[in-house]
Write an enzyme that holds these catalytic residues in place. Sequence first.
Site, PDB file in Angstrom:
ATOM      1  N   LYS A  47       0.861  -1.178   0.000  1.00 19.44           N
ATOM      2  CA  LYS A  47       0.000   0.000   0.000  1.00 19.44           C
ATOM      3  C   LYS A  47       0.898   1.228   0.000  1.00 19.44           C
ATOM      4  O   LYS A  47       1.915   1.253   0.709  1.00 19.44           O
ATOM      5  CB  LYS A  47      -0.874  -0.029   1.258  1.00 19.44           C
ATOM      6  CG  LYS A  47      -1.931   1.062   1.349  1.00 19.44           C
ATOM      7  CD  LYS A  47      -2.765   0.891   2.625  1.00 19.44           C
ATOM      8  CE  LYS A  47      -3.923   1.860   2.701  1.00 19.44           C
ATOM      9  NZ  LYS A  47      -4.750   1.630   3.912  1.00 19.44           N
TER      10      LYS A  47
ATOM     11  N   SER B 189      -9.743   1.317   2.761  1.00 20.32           N
ATOM     12  CA  SER B 189      -8.931   2.190   1.941  1.00 20.32           C
ATOM     13  C   SER B 189      -7.841   1.447   1.172  1.00 20.32           C
ATOM     14  O   SER B 189      -7.318   1.982   0.190  1.00 20.32           O
ATOM     15  CB  SER B 189      -8.280   3.265   2.823  1.00 20.32           C
ATOM     16  OG  SER B 189      -7.357   2.671   3.722  1.00 20.32           O
TER      17      SER B 189
ATOM     18  N   SER C 280      -9.866  -1.087   6.866  1.00 22.14           N
ATOM     19  CA  SER C 280      -9.214  -0.827   5.581  1.00 22.14           C
ATOM     20  C   SER C 280      -8.450  -2.002   4.984  1.00 22.14           C
ATOM     21  O   SER C 280      -8.038  -1.933   3.826  1.00 22.14           O
ATOM     22  CB  SER C 280      -8.275   0.379   5.686  1.00 22.14           C
ATOM     23  OG  SER C 280      -9.030   1.563   5.655  1.00 22.14           O
TER      24      SER C 280
END
Lengths: 470, 429
Positions: free
Chosen positions: A84, A159, A183
């Site tokens: 990420k 996310s 997330s």
Amino acid sequence: MINKIPQSIEDFQNGLKNKSFSAVDLVGTYLSRIEKYDKDLNSFITISKEKAYEDAKRTDRIINEKGQKAFEEYPLLGVVISYKDIYLTKGIRTTAASKVLEGYIPEYSGTVVKRLEEAGSIMIGKTNCDAWAHGSSGENSDFGPTKNPWNKNYIPGGSSSGSGVAVAADFSLAAMATDTCGSIRLPANYCGVVGLKPTYGSVSRYGVIAMASSLDSIGHITHTVSDSQKIFECTKGVDGKDSTLKNSQNFIVGQNLKIGIPKEFFEGGLDNEVEKSIEEARKVFEKLNIEFVEITLPSTKYAISTYYIIQPAEVSSNLGRFDGIRYGNDRNFFGDEAKRRIMLGTFVLSSGYYDAYYSKAMKIRTIIIKEVEKAFEKVDAIMAPVAPTPPFKLGEKVSDPLKMYLTDIFAATANLSGIPSLAIPSGLTKNKLPLGFQLMGKKFEEDTLFHLGKMYQNKTNFHGNKPQGY
Amino acid sequence: MKYTPIIGLEVHIELSSKSKIFCGCPADHFGKRPNTQVCPTCLGLPGALPYLNQKAVEDTLKFGLALGCSISKFSKFDRKHYFYPDLPKAYQISQYDLPFATNGKLGKFRIRRIHLEEDTAKLQHQAGKSLIDFNRSSVPLVELVTEPDFRSVSEVLEFLKEIQKIVRFLEISPADMEKGSMRLEANISLSKDSSLPNYKVELKNINSFRFLKKAIESELKRQEDILEKGKIVLQETRGFYEKLGTTVSQRSKEEAHDYRYFPEPDVPPLTFTDKFINDLSASLPELPQTKRQRFISDFALPQNYAETLTEDRARSEFFETAVNISKKLDISPKIIASVMVNQNLDQKYDDPESLIKKLYELEKKEFASYEETKEAIIKAINENEKAVSDYQNGNGNVLGFLIGQVQKRLKGKGNPKVINELLLKSLQK
């Protein structure tokens, strides 16, 4: 090019051991898949092609030199991982999916990146996400939304949207992500893969851009529970950098495990297909002699409100350093969601309002922690939906932030109380969109969740479901 | 002056721990090349986290204990938010409502609190440019806050000098104002009737003992002039400018910060056991005030000698060691103190042994000769027949009297060792 992409670390490493393919072949295959399919899906912000090939060559060299022994020395040897884009990676652009850091190249890599590299893994790139990890759909990225490979009209969950997609679409074997309020679990759930949100304080946050420091958990997304455990074994443990870390005590998974069903998670508003899928999963466990007990977490209804005081407060503090003076662009580059959270957080911490908001939220958080501890006196794990609905369409909630926030209603409990939670796929909707559930565990007892998860995946093959066309 | 100064102090002291408070970079930054002692944590880079230096915590607790404070058994750090170029995270990790130490006292001056925080980076303004040196960023900084108990500049000076001594005795900081390891802010107001006025002026930029007096006095004068004109003194922050010799407004009350304090989530709260606190308390060295009193009572030193010798811990220890060595040599503590204070002989000799050796040699030269001593003993024996017979009948107590008689005849210049030897021989005959 490799035709059949290995779906687990075991398959991966067997292929390398048997010389069915080399690490360079693997990296080449992933890179060409990314090139071919990611224009549409938009799961990557930066591809670290050069470094990936370098690492792959190194991997092949180690295997040639050491043979089988190489895999004992490097438990994740050759494993291709994406990160990420809020994991700092030395020399490789890290943006937090925000234009503020559009050209930012970090001076250092954090603990987890280092540990995974030392375990022999290969970094392939940096995945898209909601900017600063603010969001549940991936649509808050300044680099465009990520799309769900199961249906490109749908969001992949956020996310850590790109991390979920990268694993589901076979752009990397595993993906590192963060979970501040769902997330990791939400994109895993919406992409049909496995997501682990570890215990707060088990995996170092050093070198990961902070969103809400008391809630951020550093975890990962994989195809199987077994892989999830293998990666966790490499990332966890004290590092002398993150003061909130503890080493877990030696712990043996008990016999006669009991799973609790918190009634508050099933009261109204839960999508029929989600509920039905969890029912089915429960039956699988019951056939394996796992006992189910109804439990109560009465303050669940306050969890999301509590979260939306504490989290923006910490966000407003953590984003203060991004002033564009020493690095990055100036504050005009912040998107709407970040601005919303900075303003909300600044307000709740202001003198005169602190007691009414922040202080009160912290008290409720303490109550939630106590309720969770009490529930775990009776059970070893808690089973619950990850989100109230299956994936929703792109654009569906983007104009209504409050509606978007409610996507995380079932995620907040684990973050507020610091317990681990494992999201596992459990089938598909009529419309061929992934479904799943989460198993929450006691602090530092991830092993119970891995044990249950592996039992479930041995009996089912929902993790073998693949989106079509990739 | 028809007004009484009401002054409260905020004293900042940089701890001399090996590393910074939240990272492994060296804490000693004075005179180092700018930005050479930095890492992601003290630069406040994205993703960096603080990792607490336990030594800094212990040093702060020691300071609190030395000043008679209560130690908070449960304590924590908080984030204090404001934007300034020397603060790379846009917040300072400090302590808000649970400082390590509270309610202490030094003499008649009450200490409200002592807490630990991180220092900011150092700004340097030159040729129209502002430069930042992060070597100082995250150096452990102790803040001591007093009650508004000071009524004169001399009281402030007296207090600060004593604080400086204590800090040096504890060996937690050089507390050097000129080098910035001790810094002062004073809250100053004037009162007509000694009650607390409804305003205060915060005075900053006091960088040396030399300017301290000037700065406070000029501010007191400024306030007096305003009050004399029947006007109101504004509550504000003012800085002292050496070149102007006066204070200048920096920030008004309306511009005061809302620091938005909240508990620092990256540093877990701290709990101290009674045992830990007691052990720490027991490990404290003797403090200057106690030592001073003891030097006066135990060694009969005059006040000024005792004060000078206890200004510095190493010096006071040099003195005591010297006194211990010299016990059998009949060199009085007062003589040792005298040569240390008046002639700085302790700086000439590396260790107390060498100093005593020298003193002993000097003293010996002045001793009466063997023959003189012999003569004096014969005289003393002849003139004190009763005492001699008492001794010979078994009353050993009179020996001291006889020694005194010998010394009297030698005008105190007799070598006790020689007197003792010869006298005993003579008495045995």
